[in-house]
Enzyme design. Structure first.
Site, PDB file in Angstrom:
ATOM      1  CE  LYS A   1      -3.769   1.962   2.837  1.00 33.75           C
ATOM      2  NZ  LYS A   1      -4.559   1.718   4.066  1.00 33.75           N
TER       3      LYS A   1
ATOM      4  CB  SER B   1      -7.637   3.598   2.938  1.00 27.31           C
ATOM      5  OG  SER B   1      -6.919   2.936   3.974  1.00 27.31           O
TER       6      SER B   1
ATOM      7  CB  SER C   1      -8.366   0.599   5.712  1.00 27.12           C
ATOM      8  OG  SER C   1      -9.034   1.827   5.878  1.00 27.12           O
TER       9      SER C   1
END
Length: 532
Positions: free
Chosen positions: A131, A206, A230
Site C-alpha cells: 500500500k 483505504s 481498510s
C-alpha cells in the site's frame, strides 16, 4: 438512545448531498471516464499466477522454478491488467528483476537444504505489493495527498523491511484513498482504482489498490492497514482474504498518516492475500517480536469451536439494510458448520451493535493519555503546515479547481460536528465497554463470531457518498479491538464477490485464521475475475 428529529434531518440532508454529488460523479464517468472493451480483465492463463505465496516459495527453494520466471510472469500480468484496474500506481520492475536474479544466483551457489532456506527466508522470491501509505525505499509515500506528491520514502516501513528480510520481492506500490480515510480508493495524484470483477464498481478503501491488485492476480501477497475496515472492505469487495490482527501485535511504524495518541492502538497493519494459507506465515513475519502475543502454532479443532452469528446490526437508522444475497450466503455457512462439521452454532442478537458508527466515532474522538485532542483531519490535509479552509475547498471543488477529493473535503467540513463532546464520548465509551465485555465473555478462547462485512456487495463508483456510514460494519471491530479475518465466499448472480467477517476474542487470531482456511476449502475461496 433513539435518534432525535434533528439528527434524522441532518442525516437526510447529508444523504441528499451525497446523492447529488454521486450524480455528478456518475455523469463524469459516463461522459469522460475510461472506456474498456470488457468489464473484467482476461482470466489468468499462466499457472505460476495461480499458486499461493507458500507454494511459490517452496518451488523456488526446491529449485524447481526460477524466481526470475515467477517475477516476470507477474510483471507480464500487471502490464496486461493494471491499465484497467489502476491498482499499482508505481512500478519497480527493474529492481524486482535484479532481486529475482540474485535469488536464483544465491540458490545456484549455495547448496543449503530446504528446511534451512525456509527458516531463513519463508517468502524467498515471492512477489509482494505494498500500500502506497507505507514507506518502500525509493518509492512515493503520499497517501494520495497532493501536498505530498513529491514525498519519496528514504527507508522501509517496519513490516516492509520484515517481509523483504523474509525474501519477498516488492513489485510496486498500490493505490489508496486520500489520507486513507474513505472507502473508495481514489485521489488527485493517482486517480481511481476499479474492481476487477466489474470495472464500474469500487475496490473499497483505504487499501483498495492492494485489494484489486491481488484479486486480479497482479500480486500474491500484500500489505494493508486498517483503522475502520481498510483491510477488510477491500478484501470483501475484491473477493480475497484480509486479516486485521489483534491491536499492538504488528508494528505500524513507517506509514503515513500514522495514528497517534489514543487512535494508535486501533490502527492495525495486516496481511492481504488470495490464499488463506498465506495469512498466518505473513502475520508471523510482519509481527516480528510481537508474534509472541499470539498462538499461531496452536492446533485448532474446528469441530470444538463455538460459532455465533448475527445477520445484521439490529436496525441502525444510519446504515443500509443487508443484502439478501449476503444473508443467504451467511446462512449457508451456518448450516454447513452445524450439519456437516457438527459444530456448535448459535444465533445471537447483540443489541448494542446498532451503535456501531457511534462507537467508532467515540474511538476517533478519544483523547490521548496526555490529555491531547486527536489530530484534526483538516491539519492532515495541510500536511501540518498549509492552512486549508474546507468551505473554500468545497467551492473550488464545485468549480473543478480543488486538489482534494470530495470525501476529504466533506470530512474536514464535518469533523467538528462528528467529534463527540466529553459527555457524549463518555456515554458511548460506556456502550463500547459493555459491548466488548459481552462479546469477549461470549467468545472466550474457543469461540468465533460470524458477521456481515458490509451491508452490500461492492457498490458502483461514487455510491459510497450516499451511504457514508456503511463502513461501520467493519469499523465497530476496530473500536472493540478484536481480531478479524475477512473471508471470500464466491460470487453473486452478477459476478461480484460475497464474503463474511470472522471475529475472535483478543489475541485469538489463530481461531479466525483456521476458520478462514476451512471456509476456503469448503466454499472455494478466491475466484479468478473474468471467468464468470
Amino acid at each position: 438512545m433513539a435518534p432525535s428529529f434533528t439528527a434524522r434531518i441532518q442525516l437526510f440532508l447529508l444523504r441528499a448531498l451525497g446523492f447529488l454529488i454521486g450524480l455528478v460523479g456518475r455523469a463524469a464517468l459516463v461522459l469522460g471516464g475510461p472506456k474498456f472493451a470488457s468489464k473484467t480483465p482476461r482470466p489468468v492463463t499462466e499457472p505460476l499466477l495461480l499458486l499461493s505465496g507458500m507454494q511459490l516459495a517452496k518451488l523456488i527453494r526446491q529449485r524447481k522454478v526460477k524466481c526470475i520466471d515467477v517475477v516476470q510472469a507477474y510483471i507480464n500480468r500487471i502490464k496486461d491488467v493494471n491499465p484497467m484496474i489502476n491498482g499499482i500506481v508505481k512500478y519497480r520492475f527493474e529492481e524486482a528483476m535484479k532481486e529475482a536474479h540474485a535469488v536464483d544466483q544465491k540458490l545456484a551457489e549455495k547448496q543449503e537444504d530446504e528446511a534451512t532456506l525456509e527458516n531463513k527466508w519463508p517468502f524467498l522470491g515471492v512477489p509482494l505489493t505494498v500500500k502506497e501509505a507505507f514507506q518502500l525505499q525509493g518509492m512515493p509515500n503520499s497517501s494520495g495527498l497532493m501536498n505530498r506528491r513529491d514525498a519519496i520514502a528514504k527507508t522501509d516501513a517496519t513490516v516492509v523491511a520484515l517481509l523483504k528480510g523474509a525474501g519477498a520481492i516488492p513489485l510496486g506500490i498500490t493505490n489508496c484513498s486520500e489520507l486513507c480515510m474513505w472507502y473508495e480508493s481514489s485521489n488527485k495524484i493517482y486517480g481511481r482504482s476499479n474492481n476487477p470483477y466489474d470495472l464500474q464498481h469500487i475496490v473499497g478503501g483505504s487499501s483498495g489498490g492492494e485489494g484489486c491488485t491481488l484479486a486480479a492476480a497482479c500480486s500474491v501477497i500484500g500489505v494493508g492497514s486498517d483503522i475502520g475496515g481498510s483491510i477488510r472492505m477491500p478484501a470483501f469487495f475484491n473477493g480475497i482474504f484480509g486479516h486485521k490482527p489483534s491491536p499492538g501485535v504488528v508494528p505500524n511504524k513507517g506509514q503515513f498518516p500514522l495514528a497517534v495518541g489514543a487512535q494508535e492502538l486501533f490502527l492495525c497493519t495486516g496481511p492481504m492475500c488470495r490464499y488463506a494459507e498465506d495469512l498466518a506465515p505473513m502475520l508471523k513475519v510482519m509481527a516480528g517480536p510481537g508474534i509472541k502475543r499470539l498462538k499461531l502454532d496452536t492446533k485448532v479443532h474446528l469441530k470444538d469451536l463455538k460459532f455465533y452469528w448475527m445477520e445484521h446490526d439490529g436496525g441502525s437508522f444510519l446504515m443500509s439494510k443487508v443484502d439478501q444475497d449476503l444473508i443467504m450466503t451467511q446462512k449457508k455457512v451456518v448450516v454447513h458448520l452445524e450439519t456437516i462439521l457438527g459444530a456448535s452454532v448459535q444465533h445471537v442478537k447483540l443489541k448494542k451493535m446498532k451503535y456501531s458508527f457511534q462507537l467508532w466515532i467515540a474511538m476517533m474522538s478519544a483523547k490521548g493519555h496526555d490529555g491531547k485532542e486527536p489530530v484534526k483531519f483538516v491539519d492532515l490535509l495541510g500536511d501540518h503546515g498549509k492552512h486549508v479552509s474546507p468551505l473554500w475547498e468545497l467551492i473550488k471543488w464545485c468549480l473543478g479547481l480543488s486538489v482534494y477529493t470530495i470525501p476529504s473535503i466533506g470530512l474536514a467540513l464535518l469533523e467538528e460536528k462528528l467529534r463527540y463532546s466529553n459527555e457524549k464520548y463518555q456515554k458511548f465509551k460506556a456502550v463500547e465497554e459493555s459491548l466488548r465485555k459481552e462479546l469477549v465473555d461470549m467468545l472466550g478462547d474457543d469461540g468465533v463470531f460470524l458477521y456481515p462485512s458490509h451491508p452490500t456487495v461492492a457498490p458502483k463508483h461514487h455510491v459510497p457518498l450516499t451511504r457514508p456510514f456503511n463502513f461501520a460494519y467493519t469499523g465497530v471491530f476496530s473500536a472493540l479491538g478484536l481480531p478479524v479475518t475477512q473471508c471470500p465466499l464466491g460470487l453473486n448472480a452478477k459476478g461480484l464477490p460475497l464474503g463474511i467477517q470472522v471475529v475472535a476474542g483478543p489475541f485469538n487470531d489463530h481461531l479466525t485464521l483456521a476458520v478462514a482456511q476451512y471456509l476456503e476449502k469448503t466454499f472455494g475461496g478466491w475466484v479468478c475475475p473474468g471467468k464468470f
